[in-house]
Design a protein around this motif. Structure first.
Motif, PDB file in Angstrom:
ATOM      1  N   TRP A 169      -8.795  14.462  -1.117  1.00 26.28           N
ATOM      2  CA  TRP A 169      -7.996  14.670   0.087  1.00 26.28           C
ATOM      3  C   TRP A 169      -7.534  13.354   0.715  1.00 26.28           C
ATOM      4  O   TRP A 169      -6.791  13.360   1.683  1.00 26.28           O
ATOM      5  CB  TRP A 169      -8.779  15.483   1.111  1.00 26.28           C
ATOM      6  N   GLY A 170      -7.973  12.246   0.182  1.00 24.94           N
ATOM      7  CA  GLY A 170      -7.535  10.942   0.687  1.00 24.94           C
ATOM      8  C   GLY A 170      -8.319  10.444   1.877  1.00 24.94           C
ATOM      9  O   GLY A 170      -7.863   9.501   2.559  1.00 24.94           O
ATOM     10  N   PHE A 171      -9.490  11.004   2.165  1.00 22.64           N
ATOM     11  CA  PHE A 171     -10.332  10.573   3.278  1.00 22.64           C
ATOM     12  C   PHE A 171     -11.650  10.030   2.728  1.00 22.64           C
ATOM     13  O   PHE A 171     -12.332  10.713   1.948  1.00 22.64           O
ATOM     14  CB  PHE A 171     -10.617  11.725   4.246  1.00 22.64           C
ATOM     15  N   SER A 172     -12.012   8.843   3.156  1.00 27.54           N
ATOM     16  CA  SER A 172     -13.259   8.221   2.700  1.00 27.54           C
ATOM     17  C   SER A 172     -14.403   8.668   3.602  1.00 27.54           C
ATOM     18  O   SER A 172     -14.965   7.871   4.381  1.00 27.54           O
ATOM     19  CB  SER A 172     -13.122   6.700   2.692  1.00 27.54           C
ATOM     20  N   GLY A 173     -14.756   9.939   3.509  1.00 28.17           N
ATOM     21  CA  GLY A 173     -15.843  10.481   4.310  1.00 28.17           C
ATOM     22  C   GLY A 173     -17.185  10.323   3.621  1.00 28.17           C
ATOM     23  O   GLY A 173     -17.359   9.526   2.693  1.00 28.17           O
ATOM     24  N   TRP A 174     -18.156  11.108   4.097  1.00 28.91           N
ATOM     25  CA  TRP A 174     -19.520  10.945   3.599  1.00 28.91           C
ATOM     26  C   TRP A 174     -19.658  11.415   2.155  1.00 28.91           C
ATOM     27  O   TRP A 174     -20.350  10.769   1.352  1.00 28.91           O
ATOM     28  CB  TRP A 174     -20.494  11.729   4.495  1.00 28.91           C
ATOM     29  N   ILE A 175     -19.028  12.501   1.769  1.00 26.45           N
ATOM     30  CA  ILE A 175     -19.175  12.998   0.396  1.00 26.45           C
ATOM     31  C   ILE A 175     -18.576  12.010  -0.603  1.00 26.45           C
ATOM     32  O   ILE A 175     -19.197  11.640  -1.619  1.00 26.45           O
ATOM     33  CB  ILE A 175     -18.520  14.393   0.255  1.00 26.45           C
ATOM     34  N   VAL A 176     -17.384  11.525  -0.321  1.00 28.95           N
ATOM     35  CA  VAL A 176     -16.724  10.585  -1.228  1.00 28.95           C
ATOM     36  C   VAL A 176     -17.465   9.251  -1.269  1.00 28.95           C
ATOM     37  O   VAL A 176     -17.608   8.639  -2.344  1.00 28.95           O
ATOM     38  CB  VAL A 176     -15.256  10.397  -0.804  1.00 28.95           C
ATOM     39  N   SER A 177     -17.936   8.774  -0.097  1.00 28.26           N
ATOM     40  CA  SER A 177     -18.624   7.480  -0.065  1.00 28.26           C
ATOM     41  C   SER A 177     -19.962   7.534  -0.798  1.00 28.26           C
ATOM     42  O   SER A 177     -20.327   6.579  -1.510  1.00 28.26           O
ATOM     43  CB  SER A 177     -18.828   7.041   1.381  1.00 28.26           C
TER      44      SER A 177
END
Length: 341
Positions: free
Chosen positions: A250-258
């Motif tokens: 989705w293009g957001f560097s949130g907790w799951i992606v980080s």
């Protein structure tokens, strides 16, 4: 003639000094009288000393009440008098608050008069965004919080302005972290493209869609702008929550992606985790400011009925809307007259 010159026989002499009330105070009682005192008599004789009246009983001297100096604490009396003093102080504080409120209201009216004194066709020169003079595009809005916003709401509007800047910086940092992730893993090109899109889309849209409405709401106490802000900013807070979660792709560097990026590269994962912390702080601050502005809204005179009235007035005051309505009415009337019977 003897009968006329004859006098009655003398009666017994009545000596007024022989009255018992007088004789009891005679000279032998020891009182000094004027007939016994001869100042020209040099002969010695029994002297009668005047008895001095008895001295009055001694009265203890009374000291005058002492006066308190300015440095000495005053005795304000009993509990009832202290309660009266507290009540007077509270009354003075209430009057002071009323005077300050009236002063702020007069200040707001003075600013309105100054704005109206420019004339119906004149307007202030736009000053935001502050672009250089050589730029072909000029500023789009006029913004001056110290002039247009009441002193009571200046702090809130300033915080919202800095909050918008913080959100813009967070999106730029999200673009950097997505670029770092793309450098490590080339399959993350979609996330990088969306990060660029979100940075270009949310930065101007957030300023126009929720910052300007809250600015105009506090500037002119507009109910319509208050409701527009609440609706749009609530949707913005929901987007902040999605940014914080960090759904992959989705293009957001949130907790799951980080957390997933830590398995690929620790430095990149650390950068993206910092971005997730910024998203979390942004979400929390958005919720706090939404509640704060809602509490301020309830203290004003804004209402849903006023919002409807302002919307109707604003729509009818729009030249394009009035022109379209006039054209539609003329077309309908012409069609009614030319219709076959």
């Amino acid at each position: 003639m003897s009968k006329y010159t004859s006098f009655p026989e003398p009666m017994e002499d009545q000596n007024p000094f022989q009255d018992p009330a007088v004789t009891q105070h005679s000279s032998n009682t020891g009182y000094a009288t004027l007939d016994l005192y001869n100042p020209f008599d040099n002969t010695t004789g029994p002297q009668h000393e005047a008895t001095s009246p008895s001295a009055p009983p001694s009265v203890p001297a009374q000291t005058p009440p002492s006066r308190t100096t300015p440095t000495e604490p005053r005795n304000y009396g009993s509990y009832n008098s202290q309660t009266a003093v507290n009540a007077t102080t509270a009354e003075l504080l209430r009057k002071q608050e009323e005077l300050e409120k009236k002063a702020r209201e007069l200040e707001r009216r003075e600013r309105e008069l100054e704005s109206h004194s420019l004339g119906p066709g004149a307007s202030r020169q736009n000053n935001w965004p502050p672009l250089p003079s050589f730029c072909p595009v000029g500023p789009c809005f006029y913004q001056d919080i110290n002039v247009e916003i009441t002193q009571r709401f200046q702090r809130t509007v300033t915080i919202m302005y800095y909050f918008w800047m913080f959100g813009t910086c967070t999106l730029l940092f999200n673009l950097i972290s997505s670029l770092a992730m793309f450098c490590v893993d080339s399959t993350g090109g979609v996330g990088l493209g969306l990060a660029i899109l979100w940075a270009l889309l949310f930065t101007p849209c957030s300023f126009v869609c929720w910052y300007r409405p809250v600015y105009k709401a506090f500037r002119s106490d507009s109910s319509f702008n208050f409701f527009a802000f609440f609706f749009i900013f609530f949707a913005q807070v929901v987007v902040y929550v999605i940014m914080t979660i960090g759904i992959p792709g989705w293009g957001f560097s949130g907790w799951i992606v980080s957390l997933a990026a830590l398995k690929t590269s620790v430095p990149v994962g650390a950068i993206m985790m910092m971005n997730a912390i910024l998203f979390t702080a942004q979400t929390a601050m958005g919720v706090v400011m939404l509640k704060r502005i809602h509490s301020l809204y309830r203290q004003t005179d804004a209402s849903f009925q006023k919002a409807q009235a302002e919307f109707a007035t604003g729509v009818m005051a729009n030249q394009a809307v009035r022109q379209a309505a006039t054209t539609a009415a003329a077309s309908a009337a012409q069609g009614a007259f030319t219709a076959p019977r």
